[in-house]
Design an enzyme around this catalytic site. Sequence first.
Site, short mmCIF file in Angstrom:
data_model
loop_
_atom_site.label_atom_id
_atom_site.label_comp_id
_atom_site.label_asym_id
_atom_site.label_seq_id
_atom_site.Cartn_x
_atom_site.Cartn_y
_atom_site.Cartn_z
CG HIS A 56 -1.83 -1.12 1.41
ND1 HIS A 56 -1.65 -2.09 2.36
CD2 HIS A 56 -2.97 -1.45 0.74
CE1 HIS A 56 -2.64 -2.96 2.29
NE2 HIS A 56 -3.45 -2.62 1.30
CB VAL A 92 5.57 -4.20 -2.67
CG1 VAL A 92 6.67 -4.21 -1.62
CG2 VAL A 92 5.51 -2.86 -3.39
P1 AMP Z 1 -6.37 -4.09 -0.30
O1 AMP Z 1 -6.24 -3.25 0.94
O2 AMP Z 1 -5.81 -5.47 -0.16
O3 AMP Z 1 -7.75 -4.03 -0.90
O4 AMP Z 1 -5.42 -3.41 -1.38
C1 AMP Z 1 -5.53 -2.04 -1.70
C2 AMP Z 1 -4.66 -1.75 -2.89
O5 AMP Z 1 -3.30 -2.05 -2.59
C3 AMP Z 1 -5.05 -2.59 -4.12
O6 AMP Z 1 -4.94 -1.78 -5.28
C4 AMP Z 1 -4.01 -3.67 -4.11
O7 AMP Z 1 -3.75 -4.22 -5.39
C5 AMP Z 1 -2.80 -2.92 -3.59
N1 AMP Z 1 -1.83 -3.86 -3.03
C6 AMP Z 1 -2.06 -4.80 -2.08
N2 AMP Z 1 -0.94 -5.54 -1.87
C7 AMP Z 1 0.00 -5.06 -2.72
C8 AMP Z 1 1.38 -5.40 -2.99
N3 AMP Z 1 2.00 -6.38 -2.36
N4 AMP Z 1 2.02 -4.69 -3.94
C9 AMP Z 1 1.40 -3.69 -4.61
N5 AMP Z 1 0.12 -3.32 -4.40
C10 AMP Z 1 -0.56 -3.99 -3.46
#
Ligand code: AMP
Length: 280
Positions: free
Chosen positions: A37, A176
């Site tokens: 994030h 990441v």
């Molecule tokens: P979430 O809180 O899991 O719904 O994720 C929120 C945003 O962060 C989404 O656009 C995800 O794709 C992105 N995100 C979550 N994990 C990662 C990661 N390891 N690398 C890059 N973006 C991420």
Amino acid sequence: MRVITRASEMASLTEVWKRQGRSVGFVPTMGALHEGHASLIRRARRENRRVVVSVFVNPAQFGPKEDFTRYPRPFAADRRLCAALKVDAIYHPTVNEVYPEGFRTVVEVAGLSDLLCGAFRPGHFKGVATVVLKLFETARPARAYFGEKDFQQLQIIRRMTQDLGLKVKIVGCPTVRGKDGLALSSRNQYLSPFERAIAPKLNAALKMGARLARRKVSAGQLAKAVRLEIMKIPEAVIDYVSLVDPETLEDAKALKGRLRLLAAVRIGKTRLIDNIPVSC
Ligand code: AMP
């Protein structure tokens, strides 16, 4: 940094910024923020005068047997990280603020939502598209940042934005990972120490698949080889392993051009997803 719980207040604030000529970058999240994030937030910080992060665990994207109630909600830590990253506002609405009594509307990106994860999580992407459209309408950002970690989600949001002519630029950001290759995820904290130790093998299997693409194998053989590799991971149950066209998400017919290799695997009670580009 402001913490805003009301949609009307969020909308007025971004409206004022825009009138002052300050572009708004938006990062939608479900909280339990980690370096994945943070990478989206840093990019938004570089490219916009104002940055809004939403923290909302969206009930509409969880199935009845999924982890909505136990999903981590460490808001104090999320708030500290956002402050350290110089976020201007966190939008942190209640479920009732986003879905008031009588809410009936759903957004469905037909086809793209039913493949891959959509086949195993019925209704999930309807919940995602609906909340993202609603959040876009509230914050009206110039740019919105999504991770490639959730590759299908990113393509669905791109399609929705294009189909509805929304005036927001969708920015996809690289996944990441930990040093061992495991894609960072808020759900990784569910893994036991043993499960955490074997989880990186998912990414290793995908990388093996990408290497295979340079040899003369068929698309089917490649997916099969990756499946066999994942089956060696103790306790892993495969939902899918697919080599697809990155835009339509349909199975690649031949190893040609730019493709995407995606997999979803359950290890114990935790569902892990990962994907990598494959160029042939
Ligand atoms: P979430 O809180 O899991 O719904 O994720 C929120 C945003 O962060 C989404 O656009 C995800 O794709 C992105 N995100 C979550 N994990 C990662 C990661 N390891 N690398 C890059 N973006 C991420």
